[in-house]
Design a protein around this motif. Structure first.
Motif, short mmCIF file in Angstrom:
data_model
loop_
_atom_site.label_atom_id
_atom_site.label_comp_id
_atom_site.label_asym_id
_atom_site.label_seq_id
_atom_site.Cartn_x
_atom_site.Cartn_y
_atom_site.Cartn_z
N LEU A 1 -9.34 10.84 -43.28
CA LEU A 1 -10.10 9.92 -42.44
C LEU A 1 -9.17 9.06 -41.58
O LEU A 1 -9.44 8.83 -40.38
N LYS A 2 -8.06 8.62 -42.16
CA LYS A 2 -7.11 7.82 -41.40
C LYS A 2 -6.48 8.63 -40.26
O LYS A 2 -6.28 8.13 -39.15
N LEU A 3 -6.18 9.89 -40.52
CA LEU A 3 -5.63 10.74 -39.47
C LEU A 3 -6.65 10.97 -38.36
O LEU A 3 -6.29 10.98 -37.17
N ALA A 4 -7.92 11.18 -38.74
CA ALA A 4 -8.97 11.35 -37.73
C ALA A 4 -9.12 10.10 -36.87
O ALA A 4 -9.33 10.18 -35.65
N LYS A 5 -8.99 8.95 -37.50
CA LYS A 5 -9.05 7.70 -36.74
C LYS A 5 -7.85 7.57 -35.81
O LYS A 5 -7.99 7.15 -34.65
N ALA A 6 -6.67 7.96 -36.29
CA ALA A 6 -5.47 7.87 -35.45
C ALA A 6 -5.54 8.83 -34.27
O ALA A 6 -5.03 8.53 -33.18
N VAL B 1 -7.35 15.36 -65.52
CA VAL B 1 -8.57 15.17 -64.72
C VAL B 1 -8.51 13.86 -63.95
O VAL B 1 -8.88 13.79 -62.77
N GLU B 2 -8.05 12.80 -64.59
CA GLU B 2 -7.98 11.50 -63.92
C GLU B 2 -7.02 11.55 -62.73
O GLU B 2 -7.33 11.05 -61.64
N SER B 3 -5.85 12.16 -62.92
CA SER B 3 -4.89 12.25 -61.81
C SER B 3 -5.43 13.13 -60.69
O SER B 3 -5.23 12.83 -59.50
N ALA B 4 -6.13 14.21 -61.04
CA ALA B 4 -6.69 15.10 -60.01
C ALA B 4 -7.76 14.39 -59.19
O ALA B 4 -7.82 14.54 -57.96
N GLU B 5 -8.61 13.60 -59.85
CA GLU B 5 -9.65 12.86 -59.11
C GLU B 5 -9.02 11.81 -58.20
O GLU B 5 -9.46 11.63 -57.05
N THR B 6 -8.00 11.12 -58.69
CA THR B 6 -7.32 10.12 -57.86
C THR B 6 -6.66 10.77 -56.66
O THR B 6 -6.74 10.26 -55.53
N GLN B 7 -6.01 11.92 -56.88
CA GLN B 7 -5.34 12.62 -55.78
C GLN B 7 -6.34 13.13 -54.76
O GLN B 7 -6.10 13.07 -53.55
N THR B 8 -7.48 13.63 -55.20
CA THR B 8 -8.51 14.12 -54.28
C THR B 8 -9.07 12.99 -53.43
O THR B 8 -9.27 13.15 -52.22
N THR B 9 -9.32 11.83 -54.04
CA THR B 9 -9.79 10.67 -53.28
C THR B 9 -8.76 10.25 -52.24
O THR B 9 -9.10 9.95 -51.09
N TYR B 10 -7.51 10.21 -52.65
CA TYR B 10 -6.45 9.82 -51.71
C TYR B 10 -6.36 10.79 -50.54
O TYR B 10 -6.19 10.38 -49.38
N ASN B 11 -6.47 12.09 -50.81
CA ASN B 11 -6.39 13.08 -49.73
C ASN B 11 -7.52 12.92 -48.72
O ASN B 11 -7.31 13.03 -47.50
N TYR B 12 -8.73 12.65 -49.22
CA TYR B 12 -9.85 12.50 -48.29
C TYR B 12 -9.70 11.23 -47.44
O TYR B 12 -9.95 11.25 -46.23
#
Length: 384
Positions: A233-238, A218-229
């Motif tokens: 956002l960074k791609l949208a900014k680029a 669960v901890e790894s999945a939450e960290t991965q989901t945060t990173y993906n979002y």
């Protein structure tokens, strides 16, 4: 005393034949020999192996086409070619054949495939590598749409199955999001705006997918989901879809929402939403469940109702992870109850007419070193 008869053909004790002619000083001896006939072993000549170059300098080749057949690496593989186990050199890219020498290996001769006819080989050491991407710009809009919609025969035949799977996946996602929404609104009484609710549902759906389908914690999945979002956002900014200020505001808002939700909602080992438990609460709940299992459901044959209850205890949401659940199930819900458990073995049973609900088994007795027939209740087996 050895004797021999004189005449035109006399025998000697050694086995030789002596011939005495009229000339007394000439004696001819002919030894006993046998003529050995020879044999021709290479009667049938084999066909030639057709070795040598199959494509010459400057000719066009396709991927997989053989360029050189040889015994040993007389010609070494260069750019855009490979060599087989029998030293056959073949092309891996479409282009034009060139035989050349490499300045780093002046005693070797190489063969390679140049992607353009006027492109020399070898490529200079510090020059960029020439690669074939296989894409061309389509100017005609109708041709562009046609190319986008093009699919192979296998894809075309499998399209109905893909549409069916996609529809089932969307339906499953819709049902799951509705359950998540009901859990958040009713059991936790959280009031979120439309945007925050969509972000929350999408976040926990992604966590659910990573936990249930990918097997992540669960901890790894939450960290991965945060990173993906954050990466989205960074791609949208680029791309220019978000300005720097909008990016910072969205990032800060998402982190605040995650901090707020992480203290109220979490995902259990099955991917379902559950209430958040602190480390102290989780440890206390674990000790309570394990103590109950050990005192009430250990070292005895469980009924079907007991098995269901023990399974529910082990699957308590948010308490045990996947590995802990497996260990508890092996200990308290084994596939076959051990013979040492009281009530798991029935002695002195008629093997021909066993009682109802009893299974006849042959077991090996270590004490007597013999096999004996016993009965075992169906409850000792997990499948019953």
């Amino acid at each position: 005393m050895s004797l021999f008869r004189l005449g035109s053909g006399s025998y000697h004790p050694s086995g030789s034949i002596l011939q005495i002619t009229a000339l007394k000083n000439v004696v001819q001896i002919r030894t006993a020999t046998k003529k050995v006939s020879g044999s021709k072993t290479n009667k049938n000549d084999s066909a030639g192996r057709r070795l040598g170059p199959k494509v010459h300098e400057g000719n066009f080749v396709k991927p997989g086409q053989i360029i050189m057949r040889q015994r040993g690496s007389k010609i070494h593989p260069g750019e855009n070619v490979k060599i087989g186990i029998d030293h056959t050199v073949y092309a891996v890219e479409p282009g034009y054949v060139h035989f050349y020498h490499d300045p780093f290996h002046p005693l070797r001769k190489y063969v390679g495939v140049s992607l353009k006819k006027n492109l020399p080989l070898p490529t200079p050491h510090f020059a960029p590598r020439v690669r074939r991407f296989g894409y061309e710009l389509i100017e005609d809009p109708s041709e562009a749409v046609k190319e986008e919609q093009h699919m192979s025969r296998k894809e075309y035949l499998y399209q109905p199955k893909l549409d069916e799977l996609s529809k089932a996946r969307e339906e499953n996602k819709s049902n799951l999001l509705s359950k998540f929404n009901e859990f958040i609104s009713k059991e936790l009484s959280l009031e979120l705006g439309a945007k925050d609710l969509n972000l929350t549902l999408e976040r926990y759906y992604n966590v659910h997918e990573l936990v249930k389908l990918k097997g992540m914690s669960v901890e790894s999945a939450e960290t991965q989901t945060t990173y993906n979002y954050v990466h989205s956002l960074k791609l949208a900014k680029a791309r220019g879809d978000l300005s720097s200020e909008e990016f910072e505001d969205s990032l800060a808002h998402y982190h605040d929402l995650v901090d707020q939700l992480s203290k109220k909602i979490t995902v259990d080992a099955t991917g379902a939403l559950t209430k958040y438990l602190s480390a102290e609460e989780k440890a206390s709940r674990k000790d309570e469940i394990i103590e109950k299992l050990e005192t009430e459901y250990s070292n005895r044959v469980l009924s079907i109702q007991d098995k269901i209850f023990v399974g529910d205890l082990i699957a308590t949401p948010g308490v045990f992870d996947v590995a802990e659940r497996e260990d508890l199930a092996k200990k308290y819900l084994p596939l076959v109850v051990p013979l040492t458990v009281p009530g798991s073995v029935i002695e002195n049973i008629d093997a021909r007419k066993p009682p109802k609900g009893v299974i006849v088994q042959r077991i090996f007795d270590e004490a007597t070193r013999s096999t004996r027939v016993v009965g075992r209740p169906k409850e000792v087996f997990a499948t019953q």
